[in-house]
Design an enzyme around this catalytic site. Structure first.
Site, PDB file in Angstrom:
ATOM      1  N   ASP A  42      29.147 -16.417  80.313  1.00 20.82           N
ATOM      2  CA  ASP A  42      30.277 -16.207  79.402  1.00 20.82           C
ATOM      3  C   ASP A  42      29.790 -15.550  78.108  1.00 20.82           C
ATOM      4  O   ASP A  42      30.579 -15.246  77.220  1.00 20.82           O
ATOM      5  CB  ASP A  42      31.035 -17.514  79.133  1.00 20.82           C
ATOM      6  CG  ASP A  42      30.146 -18.615  78.583  1.00 20.82           C
ATOM      7  OD1 ASP A  42      28.931 -18.376  78.389  1.00 20.82           O
ATOM      8  OD2 ASP A  42      30.669 -19.723  78.349  1.00 20.82           O
ATOM      9  N   SER A  43      28.469 -15.264  78.023  1.00 18.69           N
ATOM     10  CA  SER A  43      27.950 -14.424  76.939  1.00 18.69           C
ATOM     11  C   SER A  43      28.563 -13.026  77.040  1.00 18.69           C
ATOM     12  O   SER A  43      28.441 -12.231  76.098  1.00 18.69           O
ATOM     13  CB  SER A  43      26.422 -14.346  76.998  1.00 18.69           C
ATOM     14  OG  SER A  43      25.991 -14.044  78.301  1.00 18.69           O
ATOM     15  N   LYS A  52      28.461 -22.314  87.035  1.00 21.66           N
ATOM     16  CA  LYS A  52      27.700 -23.052  86.024  1.00 21.66           C
ATOM     17  C   LYS A  52      28.667 -23.587  84.987  1.00 21.66           C
ATOM     18  O   LYS A  52      29.658 -22.916  84.657  1.00 21.66           O
ATOM     19  CB  LYS A  52      26.664 -22.134  85.356  1.00 21.66           C
ATOM     20  CG  LYS A  52      25.949 -22.761  84.173  1.00 21.66           C
ATOM     21  CD  LYS A  52      24.691 -22.003  83.781  1.00 21.66           C
ATOM     22  CE  LYS A  52      24.886 -20.897  82.782  1.00 21.66           C
ATOM     23  NZ  LYS A  52      25.489 -21.294  81.495  1.00 21.66           N
ATOM     24  N   GLU A 102      28.846 -26.265  81.243  1.00 22.92           N
ATOM     25  CA  GLU A 102      28.038 -26.854  80.170  1.00 22.92           C
ATOM     26  C   GLU A 102      28.348 -28.337  80.006  1.00 22.92           C
ATOM     27  O   GLU A 102      29.508 -28.746  80.102  1.00 22.92           O
ATOM     28  CB  GLU A 102      28.331 -26.122  78.850  1.00 22.92           C
ATOM     29  CG  GLU A 102      27.936 -24.654  78.889  1.00 22.92           C
ATOM     30  CD  GLU A 102      28.209 -23.916  77.574  1.00 22.92           C
ATOM     31  OE1 GLU A 102      28.621 -24.571  76.594  1.00 22.92           O
ATOM     32  OE2 GLU A 102      27.996 -22.692  77.545  1.00 22.92           O
ATOM     33  N   GLU A 117      18.750 -24.781  77.275  1.00 18.59           N
ATOM     34  CA  GLU A 117      18.785 -23.744  76.237  1.00 18.59           C
ATOM     35  C   GLU A 117      18.328 -24.288  74.884  1.00 18.59           C
ATOM     36  O   GLU A 117      18.824 -25.316  74.411  1.00 18.59           O
ATOM     37  CB  GLU A 117      20.207 -23.167  76.124  1.00 18.59           C
ATOM     38  CG  GLU A 117      20.295 -22.070  75.084  1.00 18.59           C
ATOM     39  CD  GLU A 117      21.549 -21.201  75.177  1.00 18.59           C
ATOM     40  OE1 GLU A 117      22.328 -21.365  76.131  1.00 18.59           O
ATOM     41  OE2 GLU A 117      21.737 -20.359  74.288  1.00 18.59           O
TER      42      GLU A 117
HETATM   43  O1  KIV Z   1      26.287 -17.167  79.078  1.00 16.02           O
HETATM   44  C1  KIV Z   1      25.064 -17.008  79.129  1.00 16.02           C
HETATM   45  O2  KIV Z   1      24.529 -15.902  79.020  1.00 16.02           O
HETATM   46  C2  KIV Z   1      24.223 -18.191  79.313  1.00 16.02           C
HETATM   47  C3  KIV Z   1      22.743 -18.012  79.188  1.00 16.02           C
HETATM   48  C4  KIV Z   1      22.376 -17.885  77.770  1.00 16.02           C
HETATM   49  C5  KIV Z   1      22.009 -19.081  79.859  1.00 16.02           C
HETATM   50  O3  KIV Z   1      24.716 -19.232  79.551  1.00 16.02           O
END
Ligand code: KIV
Length: 452
Positions: A232-233, A301, A303, A370
């Site tokens: 989600d980055s 994934k 969090e 992280e």
């Molecule tokens: O969204 C992302 O890019 C991430 C990484 C920083 C692990 O979760």
């Protein structure tokens, strides 16, 4: 010829092509002030590599290339002449890249340097496709396609086809060196969650990067990345948002669908975005099913630890592999207030250890850690048996993940201590675009050959 006991393809032709392209970019980056570059290939595969590199350099940069063949008797270099097939005077003040397919002891390349020492070249660099890390001569390649750690009884060989479009590198286990050439493209062995566990078990590190679009995913998959995270980055690096919070499930599915189309080998993991799993486990399941069904991704994934336990269990119950994410969890940035290192205090560190154990017990196939102290990551690693992938968590984990735009030097402003930049694409892209603008303004593009 002795019998091949076991052989393993280390790079297929697509991957080799990607390595050569990457080396071409690196050569340009190191020599961007030059007008031309000399590629001197050791007769045989080194020469074939030089021709491939020349083609790539000319396609990715404005540099012109001169390709030369360096001939020598590899078994008796002292007893034979080391010659080049061109006018040595042309090399004066030029940058020379001496190339060979595999760097073994370094003997061939060391003797291959001989003709260039008789003329005042500007600099000499060395490019190899495979470095076996066995040099007995004082040589370190400037550019390496693939670094291997082989035993002396293993024989590494590359095969370059005449039509310069496909090249294979092999790793062959045998008691004596043997010559084998492979002419078929083998089946790509896909990375699965089970293979990640096997990699962890045998101590092989897992390389993971983010990607959000087809073109980049294709490149990094071809370059041998094990796991691609559609993170989600994307909210930050693709959409320009300050945080990961605004990105929607539809937008994540759009990115994931593009990535999946490009990927032949890597495991594709997709972040469930903020607001699509915290409400209830039913919502978490529905979001995961949409991601899996609509994008074709391989895992999701999310969090958090104990807070998302029910969601993790519900998603897993539908047969969807889940990866956890602990430590700095960017979806909670407004709770933390800053992006600084997490779990430095005992209480938070203890919670992280408990959360990690819980995610493993639930059945997660791996966890991203992280921005936490390396000592804490090491402790978690000593307790857990599933793969741990670190980002700013030190070396004692099973793999590393970075945001691709950060490691390629596309994002300039983000400079945390853990980030290693592998390229400066901002400079390369800026240089190329400036050149293009100049050419258009000067009416030198398109030229006679570039029109119909
Ligand atoms: O969204 C992302 O890019 C991430 C990484 C920083 C692990 O979760």
């Amino acid at each position: 010829m002795s019998e091949v006991t076991e052989k393993e393809l280390i790079l297929d032709s697509d991957q080799v092509h990607q390595k050569i392209r990457r080396i071409a970019f690196e050569i340009y980056e190191n020599n961007f002030k030059e007008k031309s570059i000399v590629l001197a290939g050791i007769d045989g595969q080194g020469y074939a590599l030089a021709k491939l590199l020349a083609k790539e350099i000319e396609s990715v940069s404005p540099l012109t290339t001169l390709v030369l063949k360096v001939s020598l008797d590899k078994l008796a270099p002292l007893q034979s002449e080391v010659s080049i097939d061109g006018d040595i005077k042309e090399l004066k003040k030029k940058c020379v890249v001496l190339t060979d397919d595999v760097l073994n002891t370094g003997r061939t390349l060391a003797y291959g340097l001989k003709p260039f020492l008789n003329i005042e070249v500007k600099k000499i660099e060395i490019a190899v496709l495979v470095n076996r890390s066995h040099t007995t001569f004082p040589l370190t390649p400037t550019y390496t396609g693939y670094q291997l750690s082989t035993t002396l009884t293993e024989h590494v060989e590359s095969g370059v086809r005449k039509e310069v479009s496909s090249l294979f590198a092999l790793r062959i286990s045998s008691s004596t060196p043997i010559a084998v050439s492979v002419h078929q493209k083998p089946e790509v062995k896909k990375i699965t969650t089970h293979r990640l566990q096997e990699m962890k078990n045998r101590g092989e590190k897992i390389a993971m990067l983010t990607a959000y679009d087809y073109s980049m995913a294709r490149i990094i998959d071809g370059a041998g990345i094990d796991v691609i995270l559609v993170g989600d980055s994307a909210s930050n690096v693709m959409a320009g948002n300050e945080t990961t919070l605004p990105i929607t499930l539809d937008q994540m599915i759009y990115h994931a669908t593009s990535v999946v189309k490009a990927v032949k080998r890597a495991l594709v993991v997709v972040d469930i975005p903020f607001g699509y799993y915290q409400g209830s486990s039913g919502e978490a399941l529905r979001s995961s099913i949409r991601i899996m069904k609509e994008s074709g991704a391989h895992a999701v994934k999310l969090e958090g630890g104990i807070e998302v336990k029910e969601s993790v269990l519900r998603i897993l119950s539908a047969g969807v592999p889940v990866m956890g994410h602990l430590g700095l969890t960017p979806q909670s940035i407004y709770k933390f207030g800053t992006y600084t290192v997490r779990a430095k205090e005992e209480e938070e560190a203890n919670k992280l250890v408990e959360d990690a154990k819980l995610l493993q017990e639930c059945g997660c196939f791996g966890i991203v850690l992280e921005k936490i102290p390396a000592t804490l990551a090491k402790k978690v690693s000593s307790i857990l048996t599933i793969p741990l992938i670190g980002i700013g968590a030190g070396p004692d984990v099973d793999g590393q993940v970075l945001v691709m735009q950060d490691m390629l030097g596309i994002t300039q402003e983000f400079t945390p201590r853990f980030l290693r930049r592998y390229a400066d694409l901002t400079s390369i892209i800026t240089g190329a675009v400036e050149k293009y603008v100049d050419d258009v303004k000067a009416k030198s593009f398109p030229n006679e050959e570039e029109k119909y």
